[in-house]
Write a protein that holds these residues in place. Structure first.
Motif, mmCIF file in Angstrom:
data_model
loop_
_atom_site.group_PDB
_atom_site.id
_atom_site.type_symbol
_atom_site.label_atom_id
_atom_site.label_comp_id
_atom_site.label_asym_id
_atom_site.label_seq_id
_atom_site.Cartn_x
_atom_site.Cartn_y
_atom_site.Cartn_z
ATOM 1 N N ASP A 180 30.411 19.237 -61.772
ATOM 2 C CA ASP A 180 30.275 18.843 -60.372
ATOM 3 C C ASP A 180 31.633 18.791 -59.666
ATOM 4 O OD1 ASP A 180 28.776 18.243 -58.165
ATOM 5 O OD2 ASP A 180 28.648 16.089 -58.574
ATOM 6 N N LEU A 181 32.442 19.825 -59.905
ATOM 7 C CA LEU A 181 33.772 19.903 -59.297
ATOM 8 C C LEU A 181 33.890 21.180 -58.478
ATOM 9 C CD1 LEU A 181 36.155 19.002 -62.298
ATOM 10 C CD2 LEU A 181 35.714 17.581 -60.283
ATOM 11 N N SER A 182 34.661 21.111 -57.397
ATOM 12 C CA SER A 182 35.044 22.308 -56.659
ATOM 13 C C SER A 182 36.489 22.642 -57.013
ATOM 14 C CB SER A 182 34.934 22.063 -55.152
ATOM 15 O OG SER A 182 33.612 21.760 -54.805
ATOM 16 N N PRO A 183 36.908 23.918 -56.828
ATOM 17 C CA PRO A 183 38.307 24.260 -57.105
ATOM 18 C C PRO A 183 39.259 23.321 -56.363
ATOM 19 C CG PRO A 183 37.038 26.257 -56.770
ATOM 20 C CD PRO A 183 36.107 25.107 -56.445
ATOM 21 N N GLY A 184 40.240 22.813 -57.089
ATOM 22 C CA GLY A 184 41.231 21.921 -56.491
ATOM 23 C C GLY A 184 40.872 20.449 -56.556
ATOM 24 N N ASP A 185 39.657 20.132 -56.982
ATOM 25 C CA ASP A 185 39.246 18.722 -57.023
ATOM 26 C C ASP A 185 40.082 17.878 -57.994
ATOM 27 O OD1 ASP A 185 37.346 18.900 -55.095
ATOM 28 O OD2 ASP A 185 35.605 18.639 -56.428
ATOM 29 N N ALA A 186 40.674 18.531 -59.019
ATOM 30 C CA ALA A 186 41.477 17.770 -59.997
ATOM 31 C C ALA A 186 42.973 17.885 -59.709
ATOM 32 C CB ALA A 186 41.161 18.238 -61.416
ATOM 33 N N ALA A 187 43.339 18.311 -58.488
ATOM 34 C CA ALA A 187 44.766 18.415 -58.146
ATOM 35 C C ALA A 187 45.464 17.082 -58.358
ATOM 36 C CB ALA A 187 44.923 18.866 -56.688
ATOM 37 N N TYR A 188 46.645 17.147 -59.005
ATOM 38 C CA TYR A 188 47.453 15.950 -59.313
ATOM 39 C C TYR A 188 46.741 14.966 -60.245
ATOM 40 C CZ TYR A 188 49.876 18.225 -55.609
ATOM 41 O OH TYR A 188 50.482 19.200 -54.860
ATOM 42 N N ARG A 189 45.662 15.403 -60.876
ATOM 43 C CA ARG A 189 44.994 14.593 -61.904
ATOM 44 C C ARG A 189 44.812 15.476 -63.138
ATOM 45 N NH1 ARG A 189 40.047 12.803 -58.332
ATOM 46 N NH2 ARG A 189 39.586 11.151 -59.849
ATOM 47 N N PRO A 190 45.937 15.816 -63.784
ATOM 48 C CA PRO A 190 45.892 16.801 -64.874
ATOM 49 C C PRO A 190 44.969 16.385 -66.022
ATOM 50 C CG PRO A 190 48.015 15.652 -64.810
ATOM 51 C CD PRO A 190 47.311 15.321 -63.537
ATOM 52 N N GLU A 191 44.872 15.065 -66.303
ATOM 53 C CA GLU A 191 43.998 14.624 -67.398
ATOM 54 C C GLU A 191 42.543 14.972 -67.107
ATOM 55 O OE1 GLU A 191 46.119 12.705 -65.672
ATOM 56 O OE2 GLU A 191 46.885 11.034 -66.897
ATOM 57 N N LEU A 192 42.175 14.941 -65.819
ATOM 58 C CA LEU A 192 40.794 15.291 -65.473
ATOM 59 C C LEU A 192 40.573 16.804 -65.572
ATOM 60 C CD1 LEU A 192 39.872 12.932 -62.524
ATOM 61 C CD2 LEU A 192 39.609 12.625 -65.004
ATOM 62 N N ALA A 193 41.575 17.573 -65.164
ATOM 63 C CA ALA A 193 41.443 19.040 -65.243
ATOM 64 C C ALA A 193 41.208 19.481 -66.689
ATOM 65 C CB ALA A 193 42.694 19.702 -64.671
ATOM 66 N N VAL A 194 41.982 18.921 -67.631
ATOM 67 C CA VAL A 194 41.804 19.334 -69.037
ATOM 68 C C VAL A 194 40.512 18.763 -69.618
ATOM 69 C CG1 VAL A 194 44.180 19.874 -69.677
ATOM 70 C CG2 VAL A 194 43.441 17.490 -69.747
ATOM 71 N N ARG A 195 40.104 17.610 -69.153
ATOM 72 C CA ARG A 195 38.869 17.019 -69.672
ATOM 73 C C ARG A 195 37.634 17.826 -69.251
ATOM 74 N NH1 ARG A 195 36.796 10.750 -69.439
ATOM 75 N NH2 ARG A 195 34.671 11.182 -70.142
ATOM 76 N N PHE A 196 37.577 18.255 -67.984
ATOM 77 C CA PHE A 196 36.338 18.853 -67.478
ATOM 78 C C PHE A 196 36.322 20.381 -67.505
ATOM 79 C CE2 PHE A 196 36.126 14.553 -65.590
ATOM 80 C CZ PHE A 196 34.957 14.158 -66.216
ATOM 81 N N LEU A 197 37.495 21.012 -67.430
ATOM 82 C CA LEU A 197 37.510 22.489 -67.445
ATOM 83 C C LEU A 197 38.428 23.058 -68.509
ATOM 84 C CD1 LEU A 197 35.861 24.321 -65.540
ATOM 85 C CD2 LEU A 197 36.193 22.052 -64.551
ATOM 86 N N GLY A 198 39.025 22.212 -69.338
ATOM 87 C CA GLY A 198 40.078 22.694 -70.228
ATOM 88 C C GLY A 198 39.725 22.622 -71.696
ATOM 89 N N ASP A 199 40.762 22.390 -72.482
ATOM 90 C CA ASP A 199 40.605 22.305 -73.934
ATOM 91 C C ASP A 199 41.616 21.292 -74.458
ATOM 92 O OD1 ASP A 199 43.176 23.585 -74.697
ATOM 93 O OD2 ASP A 199 42.310 25.349 -73.737
ATOM 94 N N PRO A 200 41.435 20.833 -75.697
ATOM 95 C CA PRO A 200 42.340 19.784 -76.202
ATOM 96 C C PRO A 200 43.785 20.251 -76.368
ATOM 97 C CG PRO A 200 40.779 20.510 -77.909
ATOM 98 C CD PRO A 200 40.326 21.115 -76.628
ATOM 99 N N VAL A 201 43.994 21.549 -76.575
ATOM 100 C CA VAL A 201 45.369 22.040 -76.732
ATOM 101 C C VAL A 201 46.136 21.911 -75.418
ATOM 102 C CG1 VAL A 201 46.728 24.158 -77.049
ATOM 103 C CG2 VAL A 201 44.956 23.536 -78.711
#
Lengths: 329, 329
Positions: A180-201
């Motif tokens: 439930d995110l749009s592009p840019g929604d996790a700007a300046y919240r890197p922990e959220l970007a890796v949690r919802f669209l990323g990977d543990p590495v």
């Protein structure tokens, strides 16, 4: 003193058909990060079943990193960023678990905790300089996801000669929708970007680099578009310190890594290992396979700095010959 | 190539009042193996709270091993043999958990599995020579227990200037009773000896040395009476290959380690670090404290072989000065 840190983990995103070439088949892909860690630590396989090769026989870039290590002699550290198979390499824990498919709702719930633990580790390591590498099959897709979530414009390379861009885009689009995110929604919240669209590495690389830079340690991100995504994470964490991205000439030829690094206010260096003149399996690199991984670009930069770049091709062939002979027996 | 392997773990036996000097107080004892691993890997503390010192201020022998590493430059590997506190050192897993008090019925249920996993690791490591060290507070008591269970006659040293022999004997007697064993009942069954009267570190050292020797790797057990117990385990595992026990002059002065090694068909070497001429905290060693631990005897032997023994005292003082300044800041 320089330490090479390998951040090794897995994401189920790699199981999507056509996403990754980091293994001969889907079953062996899960073992690739564990095997890469062993190759860099020991120059041999210890617990991993096979030397990671692409479906067409391109050997893992970890053999290049190991070859450089045998010449240049740097210290190493392997961080367990969600390994999915046993490794005989020693690893440090940061609470990361294997990532799930980014098309799920909360694919990397351990990411924020791993980010913080890796940041503390990065602050505490006593080294003058860290060269950070990654090994995670499927990682270019999750890197694209992270950049979309941050709203950062980073190109995406591939371990395959033909980059499956539209497949990656559709996976990331599904991931954004599931979270439930749009592009840019996790700007300046890197922990959220890796949690919802990323990977543990990416979570661990981002946290580690952030902590190291905050404590005055020089950081070189050794890799391609995944490390550009990591650099974006560091910048979105509010860290403006000098940062270098060191990759291979193969990535540099594939995408505009230099321009991206510049936009992220990073130094950029691309090193050519000179595999074009080789016979045998290393010609796969010149044909555009693998391109990067397991810190290859960072290792080549270390080799170049030490005046040893010309020895890398022969050294890699020697590592390859030795490590296909399992357990050195 | 030589690799130094630190086998690091814990046993609740150390909590018995008067058993161990491997920490300033009971709470800090649990952190000692984790801190020792960090000191050897980094020359600094990373996650551990304090530099391990005895109640009278004798610094951990890991500082000596680190000093030798900085001069001689050997590779390292830390095996998690039941750590009880976080460590920032990378570790390899063999399925060991912290040992319970040997006065319980089944204090080390993970010992047989850890023995087997460590044996496989020892077989797979590609090195020519392993120098194995241990760090486990309370370990001389569990070493006595193992030797009783095997029916092996091995003397027992102590990290305390006054060895609490009768306390150790009564603990082991209680342990035998709790496990319904008589002395010698575990002869030629080393996995049972470590499970019922031992600790996870002895299980891992025994298994690792057995596997390494079986695959043709040279093994040096760097330590005192705990490593004599480990040598007994290797012999009771049916391995007759050449094996060396390398300890410090302090252990050699305390007990008949040479004669015991000879009875176990082991080469024996005792090295004096020359701390008698030092001022400051290293005088505690000359006063009979600590004596051994964290592979100190093995490291001193490596320093001597490299012609660097004379640099160890100054190097240790340098490591001490640096590592009491937490995180190198």
């Amino acid at each position: 003193m320089t330490r090479f840190v390998l951040v090794a983990g897995t994401t189920a995103t790699a199981r999507i058909e056509g996403i990754s070439a980091a293994g001969a088949d889907a079953d062996s892909v899960a073992h690739t990060p564990s095997a890469d860690a062993e190759l860099i630590e020991y120059g041999h396989l210890v617990r991993a079943p096979d030397l990671p090769v692409s479906p067409t026989g391109c050997p893992t870039p970890a053999t290049v990193t190991r070859a450089v290590r045998e010449t240049v002699g740097f210290e190493t550290l392997v961080v367990d960023a969600g390994l999915g198979a046993p490794t005989g390499a020693a690893t440090v824990e940061v609470g990361a678990k294997p990532g799930r498919d980014v098309r799920e709702t909360d694919p990397v719930p351990t990411a924020p905790g791993a980010w913080v633990a890796a940041r503390e580790l990065g602050r505490a390591l006593p080294d003058d300089e860290l060269v950070v590498g990654e090994t995670i099959p499927g990682g270019t897709t999750t890197a694209l996801g992270v950049c979309r979530a941050l709203g950062a414009d980073v190109p995406v390379s591939s371990s395959l000669p033909e980059n499956p861009r539209s497949l990656k885009e559709s996976v990331v689009a599904e991931g954004l929708e599931a979270s439930d995110l749009s592009p840019g929604d996790a700007a300046y919240r890197p922990e959220l970007a890796v949690r919802f669209l990323g990977d543990p590495v990416l979570a661990v690389v981002g946290g580690l680099a952030t902590g190291a830079l905050q404590s005055g340690t020089d950081v070189v991100l050794g890799g391609g578009t995944q490390m550009l995504a990591a650099a974006a994470l560091v910048r979105h964490a509010g860290v403006a310190a000098p940062l270098t991205v060191a990759t291979t000439a193969y990535v540099d030829r594939d995408v505009d890594a230099a321009g991206t690094a510049e936009r992220l206010d990073c130094e950029f260096v691309a090193t050519d290992p000179g595999f074009g003149d080789c016979d045998g399996p290393l010609t796969r690199y010149a044909a555009g396979e693998a391109k990067e991984g397991a810190g290859m670009g960072g290792a080549l930069w270390l080799a170049d700095r030490a005046g040893q770049l010309a020895t890398v091709a022969d050294g890699t062939l020697e590592v390859l010959e030795r490590s296909t002979d399992k357990h050195g027996t």
